[in-house]
Design an enzyme around this catalytic site. Structure first.
Site, PDB file in Angstrom:
ATOM      1  CB  SER A   1      -0.954  -0.038   1.186  1.00  0.00           C
ATOM      2  OG  SER A   1      -1.823   1.048   1.125  1.00  0.00           O
ATOM      3  CG  HIS A   2       0.303   3.674   3.380  1.00  0.00           C
ATOM      4  ND1 HIS A   2      -0.528   2.589   3.543  1.00  0.00           N
ATOM      5  CD2 HIS A   2       0.808   3.944   4.594  1.00  0.00           C
ATOM      6  CE1 HIS A   2      -0.515   2.224   4.816  1.00  0.00           C
ATOM      7  NE2 HIS A   2       0.287   3.025   5.474  1.00  0.00           N
TER       8      HIS A   2
ATOM      9  CG  ASP B   1      -2.714   4.090  -1.640  1.00  0.00           C
ATOM     10  OD1 ASP B   1      -3.499   4.069  -2.622  1.00  0.00           O
ATOM     11  OD2 ASP B   1      -2.686   3.195  -0.785  1.00  0.00           O
TER      12      ASP B   1
ATOM     13  CG  ASP C   1      -2.937  -0.494  -2.556  1.00  0.00           C
ATOM     14  OD1 ASP C   1      -2.744   0.616  -2.020  1.00  0.00           O
ATOM     15  OD2 ASP C   1      -3.666  -1.359  -2.044  1.00  0.00           O
TER      16      ASP C   1
ATOM     17  CG  ASP D   1      -6.215   0.946  -1.148  1.00  0.00           C
ATOM     18  OD1 ASP D   1      -5.312   1.794  -0.997  1.00  0.00           O
ATOM     19  OD2 ASP D   1      -6.234  -0.162  -0.563  1.00  0.00           O
ATOM     20  NE  ARG D   2      -3.829   4.053   2.911  1.00  0.00           N
ATOM     21  CZ  ARG D   2      -3.353   4.226   4.135  1.00  0.00           C
ATOM     22  NH1 ARG D   2      -2.887   5.403   4.498  1.00  0.00           N
ATOM     23  NH2 ARG D   2      -3.311   3.227   4.992  1.00  0.00           N
TER      24      ARG D   2
ATOM     25  CE  LYS E   1      -7.611   2.072   2.081  1.00  0.00           C
ATOM     26  NZ  LYS E   1      -7.377   0.764   2.705  1.00  0.00           N
TER      27      LYS E   1
HETATM   28  C1  G16 Z   1      -5.084  -0.379   5.509  1.00  0.00           C
HETATM   29  C2  G16 Z   1      -6.495  -0.807   5.663  1.00  0.00           C
HETATM   30  C3  G16 Z   1      -7.339   0.354   6.098  1.00  0.00           C
HETATM   31  C4  G16 Z   1      -6.756   0.973   7.351  1.00  0.00           C
HETATM   32  C5  G16 Z   1      -5.331   1.363   7.097  1.00  0.00           C
HETATM   33  C6  G16 Z   1      -4.603   1.950   8.297  1.00  0.00           C
HETATM   34  O1  G16 Z   1      -5.002   0.513   4.432  1.00  0.00           O
HETATM   35  O2  G16 Z   1      -6.995  -1.325   4.437  1.00  0.00           O
HETATM   36  O3  G16 Z   1      -8.631  -0.114   6.290  1.00  0.00           O
HETATM   37  O4  G16 Z   1      -7.491   2.084   7.735  1.00  0.00           O
HETATM   38  O5  G16 Z   1      -4.619   0.236   6.664  1.00  0.00           O
HETATM   39  O6  G16 Z   1      -4.252   0.954   9.143  1.00  0.00           O
HETATM   40  P1  G16 Z   1      -3.306   1.163  10.385  1.00  0.00           P
HETATM   41  O7  G16 Z   1      -3.833   2.361  11.115  1.00  0.00           O
HETATM   42  O8  G16 Z   1      -3.494  -0.106  11.132  1.00  0.00           O
HETATM   43  O9  G16 Z   1      -1.912   1.398   9.892  1.00  0.00           O
HETATM   44  P2  G16 Z   1      -3.999   0.271   3.246  1.00  0.00           P
HETATM   45  O10 G16 Z   1      -4.282   1.394   2.286  1.00  0.00           O
HETATM   46  O11 G16 Z   1      -2.645   0.352   3.901  1.00  0.00           O
HETATM   47  O12 G16 Z   1      -4.314  -1.095   2.722  1.00  0.00           O
END
Ligand code: G16
Length: 550
Positions: A118-119, A284, A286, A288-289, A383
């Site tokens: 992801s990010h 981001d 992937d 989704d953000r 998302k």
């Molecule tokens: C993931 C989850 C999200 C979550 C985020 C933050 O996002 O898919 O639902 O809100 O992590 O998580 P944390 O606060 O535990 O770091 P992504 O975009 O990283 O897949």
């Protein structure tokens, strides 16, 4: 179609005990994933957790980060050896998370493997990750991730076929023994879906108007090809509207994290004194953000969710009304106010998109979102960054006022939820645990304590009972609630790969128009101080300041 012959092997291994998926899949450093049999163990554990795997269809793709292509070759070999029937593969191994989610349902697949952290930073020294989405296109629920973890902890062998190197770049059908691989255009299905949700005609008129300009920062991550195809090629935005549009294995050496700290180029553009675009957005790693900005203006993700809900009637796909909304617990209560006025349900779930899945499947909600820059709807079970950007563009096309005025008018109608998140990254795990133990021990003594204008009304450890399948999720974050609708939340991140990350979420609600334009950190300063005091942050983790403020 050539049928490539295959030779299958069973490789004996020692189980790995550290493959517990976090908030969203398994995330580790690239180095960790490249250690012998590590990726293979997790993939075999996913396969073993799927009783109907044989002959099934799986979707496969990733955000293009370092090790994406190599991992895909390994997974293809393992899928053949495990008798998967068909793989739908994004061209060049690229699929955004929402596009993968859509393909899973479009192709009636059993699920999808998405390679992304992801990010998190990419490159050789960065992170890698594996997420598994189930047949509804949604992230694997906790029951499944726990089972995958259990299997990985005891796995003693995996199966792999040695395929001739698969070319990932040529569209078409390929056959490997009994398994077929279809390499598809990563963007096509997704852009058709977006066209069925939004009024592309209106958005095109806006994007080609002389009175409007926008900047979309793809952060050298997966959304680039999607954004260029939809915003520039289809909707006519000028070339160059999408910046950093080419996915790079190391995201150009930057964090592909769309927030004020990491989307620096976009933020500078949106705050420049001349030729400032009217609308700015970023997505981001992937895809989704999303981050939404106006001319000299930042829209918090929590406000964005509330504004999308309040304006959903302007969007063709939601014009007949929305069923309900949901937000993760630490997300501000801005959307609650909209739901109340609309007379629809608003659900509060733990952090993690997987908790929205049941509500979406049961048609209890149409829109949902999180403070962590994620928003989505019932169009896919993940998302969706670009969807949020198109939603905003459709609103702007209809309302013909600035981003800032949309937000100000929203606050005038519903009040403003001031909101910030302070992250303390990479702290020692022991120190993080001690801080939480300290908080747990004091929870019961907190109610009725007064700090200046703020009196604590309740303090608890968030526990969620899923209203659809009654599954229970405990220890989802500490909530400190105040009399006047203010809140402080403490949670440990579930997506980091180094040490622990403490997240402190701070919120207060105001209805007085004169108080709407105070700088956020100033408006929340007294609560920030209270949070630091209650958790004894300085003492417990030996940090004076957060690493990232969003
Ligand atoms: C993931 C989850 C999200 C979550 C985020 C933050 O996002 O898919 O639902 O809100 O992590 O998580 P944390 O606060 O535990 O770091 P992504 O975009 O990283 O897949």
């Amino acid at each position: 179609m050539t049928n490539f012959s295959i030779k299958t092997e069973t490789i004996a291994i020692r189980p790995f005990k550290d493959q517990k998926p976090g908030t969203s899949g398994l995330r580790k450093t690239v180095k960790h994933f490249q250690s012998p049999h590590y990726l293979e163990t997790f993939i075999q554990s996913i396969f073993n957790s799927l009783p109907t795997l044989k002959g099934s269809t799986l979707v496969l793709g990733g955000d293009g980060r370092y090790f994406n292509r190599e991992a895909i070759q390994i997974i293809l070999g393992m899928a053949t050896a495990n008798q998967v029937g068909k793989i739908i593969l994004g061209q060049s191994g690229i699929l955004s998370t929402p596009a993968a989610s859509q393909l899973i349902t479009d192709y009636n697949a059993l699920g999808g493997i998405i390679l992304s952290a992801s990010h998190n930073a990419g490159g050789k020294a960065g992170d890698f990750g594996v997420k598994f989405d189930t047949a509804n296109g949604g992230p694997a629920p906790e029951k499944l991730t726990n089972s995958i973890y259990q299997i990985a902890s005891h796995l003693t062998s995996y199966k792999i076929a040695h395929l001739a190197h698969v070319s990932l770049d040529q569209l078409g059908h390929y056959q490997y023994g009994d398994m077929s691989v279809e390499i598809i255009d990563s963007v096509k299905n997704y852009s058709t879906l977006m066209g069925s949700i939004f009024n592309f005609g209106r958005i095109a008129t806006l994007l080609t108007s002389d009175d409007f300009s926008m900047c979309f920062d793809a952060m050298n991550a997966v959304t680039g090809p999607y954004a260029i195809s939809i915003l520039e090629d289809q909707l006519g935005a000028p070339k160059g509207t999408v910046i950093r549009g080419r996915p790079l294995p190391d995201f150009g050496g930057k964090h592909p994290d769309p927030n004020l700290a990491h989307a620096k180029q976009l933020v500078a553009t949106m705050y420049q004194t001349e030729n400032t675009p009217h609308f700015g957005a970023a997505s981001d790693g992937d895809g989704d953000r999303n981050m939404i900005m106006g001319d000299h203006f930042f829209v918090t993700p929590s406000d964005s969710l509330a504004i999308l809900a309040a304006n959903a009637h302007l969007i063709p796909a939601y014009s007949k009304g929305i069923k309900g909304v949901a937000r993760s617990m630490p997300t501000s209560a801005a959307v609650d106010k909209v739901a109340k006025k609309m007379g629809i349900n608003c659900f509060e779930t733990p952090t993690g998109w997987k908790f929205f899945s049941n509500l979406l499947d049961a048609d209890q909600i149409t829109l949902c979102g999180e403070e962590s820059f994620g928003t989505g709807s019932n169009h896919v079970n993940e998302k969706d960054g670009l969807w949020a950007v198109l939603f905003w563009l459709n609103i702007l096309a209809e309302r013909k006022i600035s981003v800032k005025n949309i937000v100000l008018q929203h606050w005038q109608e519903y009040g403003r939820n001031y909101y910030t998140r302070h992250d303390y990254e990479n702290i020692p795990v022991d120190a993080a645990n001690t801080l939480f133990n300290h908080l747990y021990q004091h929870l019961e003594t907190l109610p009725k304590q007064q700090f200046g204008d703020y009196t604590i009304s309740d303090a608890d450890d968030f526990r969620y009972e899923d209203p659809i399948d009654q599954s229970i999720s405990e220890k989802q974050g500490i909530r400190i609630l105040f009399d006047n609708d203010a809140r402080i939340i403490f949670r440990l991140s579930g997506t980091g790969t180094e040490g622990a990350t403490l997240r402190v979420y701070i919120e207060k609600y105001v209805t007085n128009n004169n108080q709407f334009e105070i700088e956020t950190q100033t408006a929340l300063a007294p609560l920030i101080k209270i949070a630091t005091h209650i958790a004894d942050i300085k003492q417990q983790i030996n940090r004076d300041e957060p690493t990232v403020i969003t």
